[in-house]
Scaffold this motif. Structure first.
Motif, PDB file in Angstrom:
ATOM      1  N   THR A  35       0.855  -1.134   0.002  1.00  0.00           N
ATOM      2  CA  THR A  35       0.047   0.074   0.137  1.00  0.00           C
ATOM      3  C   THR A  35       0.727   1.243   0.037  1.00  0.00           C
ATOM      4  O   THR A  35       2.156   1.364   0.791  1.00  0.00           O
ATOM      5  CB  THR A  35      -1.003   0.095   1.315  1.00  0.00           C
ATOM      6  OG1 THR A  35      -0.166   0.065   2.516  1.00  0.00           O
ATOM      7  CG2 THR A  35      -1.992  -1.172   1.236  1.00  0.00           C
ATOM      8  N   GLU A  54       3.030   0.228   3.659  1.00  0.00           N
ATOM      9  CA  GLU A  54       3.108  -1.110   4.373  1.00  0.00           C
ATOM     10  C   GLU A  54       3.090  -2.132   3.140  1.00  0.00           C
ATOM     11  O   GLU A  54       2.657  -1.776   2.056  1.00  0.00           O
ATOM     12  CB  GLU A  54       1.590  -1.296   5.209  1.00  0.00           C
ATOM     13  CG  GLU A  54       1.581  -2.654   5.904  1.00  0.00           C
ATOM     14  CD  GLU A  54       0.332  -2.851   6.664  1.00  0.00           C
ATOM     15  OE1 GLU A  54       0.067  -3.739   7.397  1.00  0.00           O
ATOM     16  OE2 GLU A  54      -0.621  -2.012   6.415  1.00  0.00           O
ATOM     17  N   TRP A  83       2.741  -6.747   2.616  1.00  0.00           N
ATOM     18  CA  TRP A  83       2.764  -8.170   3.483  1.00  0.00           C
ATOM     19  C   TRP A  83       2.435  -9.141   2.245  1.00  0.00           C
ATOM     20  O   TRP A  83       2.523  -8.807   0.864  1.00  0.00           O
ATOM     21  CB  TRP A  83       1.563  -7.933   4.278  1.00  0.00           C
ATOM     22  CG  TRP A  83       0.248  -7.768   3.594  1.00  0.00           C
ATOM     23  CD1 TRP A  83      -0.691  -8.671   3.135  1.00  0.00           C
ATOM     24  CD2 TRP A  83      -0.470  -6.543   3.165  1.00  0.00           C
ATOM     25  NE1 TRP A  83      -1.850  -8.325   2.492  1.00  0.00           N
ATOM     26  CE2 TRP A  83      -1.581  -6.928   2.610  1.00  0.00           C
ATOM     27  CE3 TRP A  83      -0.105  -4.966   3.185  1.00  0.00           C
ATOM     28  CZ2 TRP A  83      -2.482  -5.897   2.020  1.00  0.00           C
ATOM     29  CZ3 TRP A  83      -0.791  -4.308   2.946  1.00  0.00           C
ATOM     30  CH2 TRP A  83      -2.017  -4.495   1.968  1.00  0.00           C
ATOM     31  N   GLU A 142       0.718 -12.977   0.743  1.00  0.00           N
ATOM     32  CA  GLU A 142      -0.754 -13.673   0.731  1.00  0.00           C
ATOM     33  C   GLU A 142      -0.399 -14.780  -0.077  1.00  0.00           C
ATOM     34  O   GLU A 142      -0.239 -15.080  -1.234  1.00  0.00           O
ATOM     35  CB  GLU A 142      -1.632 -12.795   0.041  1.00  0.00           C
ATOM     36  CG  GLU A 142      -2.819 -13.557  -0.185  1.00  0.00           C
ATOM     37  CD  GLU A 142      -3.750 -14.115   0.829  1.00  0.00           C
ATOM     38  OE1 GLU A 142      -3.749 -15.245   1.182  1.00  0.00           O
ATOM     39  OE2 GLU A 142      -3.654 -13.183   1.917  1.00  0.00           O
ATOM     40  N   SER A 172     -11.818  -9.289  -1.598  1.00  0.00           N
ATOM     41  CA  SER A 172     -11.083  -8.697  -0.269  1.00  0.00           C
ATOM     42  C   SER A 172     -12.350  -7.600  -0.104  1.00  0.00           C
ATOM     43  O   SER A 172     -12.359  -6.772  -0.820  1.00  0.00           O
ATOM     44  CB  SER A 172      -9.764  -8.406  -0.314  1.00  0.00           C
ATOM     45  OG  SER A 172      -9.613  -7.601   0.767  1.00  0.00           O
ATOM     46  N   ASP A 191     -11.575  -5.848   3.149  1.00  0.00           N
ATOM     47  CA  ASP A 191     -10.785  -4.887   3.808  1.00  0.00           C
ATOM     48  C   ASP A 191      -9.312  -4.355   3.456  1.00  0.00           C
ATOM     49  O   ASP A 191      -8.479  -4.287   3.996  1.00  0.00           O
ATOM     50  CB  ASP A 191     -10.390  -5.781   5.130  1.00  0.00           C
ATOM     51  CG  ASP A 191      -9.634  -6.896   4.985  1.00  0.00           C
ATOM     52  OD1 ASP A 191      -9.337  -7.298   3.730  1.00  0.00           O
ATOM     53  OD2 ASP A 191      -9.493  -7.860   6.010  1.00  0.00           O
ATOM     54  N   LYS A 220      -6.266  -7.211   2.935  1.00  0.00           N
ATOM     55  CA  LYS A 220      -5.696  -7.933   4.389  1.00  0.00           C
ATOM     56  C   LYS A 220      -5.980  -9.244   4.131  1.00  0.00           C
ATOM     57  O   LYS A 220      -5.345 -10.195   4.540  1.00  0.00           O
ATOM     58  CB  LYS A 220      -6.241  -7.194   5.373  1.00  0.00           C
ATOM     59  CG  LYS A 220      -5.266  -5.796   5.716  1.00  0.00           C
ATOM     60  CD  LYS A 220      -3.943  -5.977   5.759  1.00  0.00           C
ATOM     61  CE  LYS A 220      -3.354  -4.538   6.097  1.00  0.00           C
ATOM     62  NZ  LYS A 220      -1.951  -4.739   6.406  1.00  0.00           N
ATOM     63  N   HIS A 221      -7.383  -9.425   3.974  1.00  0.00           N
ATOM     64  CA  HIS A 221      -8.091 -10.842   3.840  1.00  0.00           C
ATOM     65  C   HIS A 221      -8.815 -11.210   2.629  1.00  0.00           C
ATOM     66  O   HIS A 221      -9.465 -10.279   2.016  1.00  0.00           O
ATOM     67  CB  HIS A 221      -8.900 -11.122   5.300  1.00  0.00           C
ATOM     68  CG  HIS A 221      -8.223 -10.856   6.519  1.00  0.00           C
ATOM     69  ND1 HIS A 221      -8.138  -9.489   7.096  1.00  0.00           N
ATOM     70  CD2 HIS A 221      -7.449 -11.768   7.240  1.00  0.00           C
ATOM     71  CE1 HIS A 221      -7.533  -9.726   8.225  1.00  0.00           C
ATOM     72  NE2 HIS A 221      -7.024 -10.955   8.340  1.00  0.00           N
TER      73      HIS A 221
END
Length: 333
Positions: A155, A168, A170, A172, A213, A215, A218-219
């Motif tokens: 992001t 940020e 991450w 998946e 997704s 959110d 994120k998920h």
């Protein structure tokens, strides 16, 4: 790359008989005529992706209340100017991010954040604006010799002074499978990819899968696995390099490459990606990896514009097409 500039469009780069290009062109009449603007500062790069964002720049931290002495009417005009349209460009095996305000299309490079040290380099990433952030996912990792699908999501901030600096990142797991396309749709993100068996000895064929997704990435949940559609246009394998478009409360899959055969099929989902149906053939020649955008106006309604594309490395198109979207009664709003 293909960006929408309110009543105009910007087209930069691509691939021609001369090789990689870096020229930028502008059209102010929905693609009918084009004029040369400038050369892209990122050079001749393969796998760059672009997205158009509407955002409001905040200057509250720079301007003190007591220093603002304009009359109320002037303040309102000032506020109106704060909402701007930006075209952002990411990818090309570079960790750089470029952006341009569309009032002058003058390209700038975003401030590099210390968090960029671990940022993966990718080609053909998917870019989506989620509120005040730019989400990047998918694409292929340039840090992998085999250009494996990237499972990293990133992001970037789009409203502070460090425009588009990394906020940020991450990973998946399910994006180890190839993500083909993604789009913002009704306060969520819809992505279409290819899911393969993790067992190398498995004879289970790869299938198309739709993820969602709610959110900001994120998920994720699986909406549909093994989409059954009539891809048309030849070929008997999985379709890739297509356009995923959201318009008038429906999702559309346009064109693509089916085992090396160019498709001009149109598929439509009116339930947010859970089910898909064949909606006909486009009037343009079958193609993949083409520019596209959704254009909306009170006078013209909602249209999808398609530009260029490939039907083989020696078959390249430079035509522009516009098709109106028809709303289906009873689809969810």
């Amino acid at each position: 790359m293909f960006g929408h500039v309110e009543d105009g469009m910007v087209l930069c780069g691509g691939y021609s008989e001369r090789g990689l290009e870096q020229d930028c062109w502008i059209s102010e009449d929905q693609g009918v005529t084009w004029s040369f603007h400038s050369l892209a500062p990122w050079g001749q790069s393969l796998g760059m992706s672009a997205v158009t964002m509407k955002l409001t720049r905040r200057h509250d931290d720079k301007v003190k209340e007591e220093e603002v002495k304009e009359e109320e009417e002037e303040k309102e005009k000032y506020k109106e100017k704060e909402e701007e349209v930006v075209v952002a460009v990411v990818g090309g095996c570079s960790d750089e991010t470029w952006y341009a305000y569309v009032d002058n299309v003058s390209w700038r490079r975003s401030t590099t954040s210390t968090s960029n040290e671990a940022l993966p380099r990718v080609v053909f990433p998917i870019l989506i604006q989620i509120k005040d952030e730019l989400l990047q996912f998918g694409g292929f990792s340039c840090d992998d010799e085999s250009l494996a699908p990237s499972d990293v999501l990133v992001t970037r901030s789009v409203t502070n002074d460090d425009m588009l600096s990394v906020k940020e990142s991450w990973t998946e797991k399910m994006f180890k499978s190839r993500v083909l396309a993604g789009v913002a749709f009704q306060n969520a993100i819809i992505a279409v990819g290819i899911k393969s068996s993790s067992d190398e000895k498995s004879r289970m064929p790869a299938v198309h899968v739709v993820w969602k997704s709610s959110d900001g990435g994120k998920h994720w949940e699986t909406l549909q696995e093994n989409i059954i559609v009539n891809w048309s246009g030849g070929g008997d394998g999985l379709i890739t390099n297509f356009a995923l478009v959201a318009a008038t409360n429906s999702l559309f899959i346009l064109g693509g490459s089916n085992t090396g055969t160019a498709s001009k099929a149109i598929h439509r989902s009116d339930d947010g990606g859970k089910t898909w149906s064949f909606a006909g053939l486009a009037p343009w020649k079958g193609r993949w990896s083409f520019g596209h955008l959704v254009s909306s106006s009170v006078e013209e309604g909602t249209a999808v514009i398609v530009v260029g594309g490939f039907a083989g490395w020696k078959v390249r198109y430079s035509d522009v097409w516009s098709g109106k979207i028809v709303h289906v009664p009873g689809t969810h709003k």
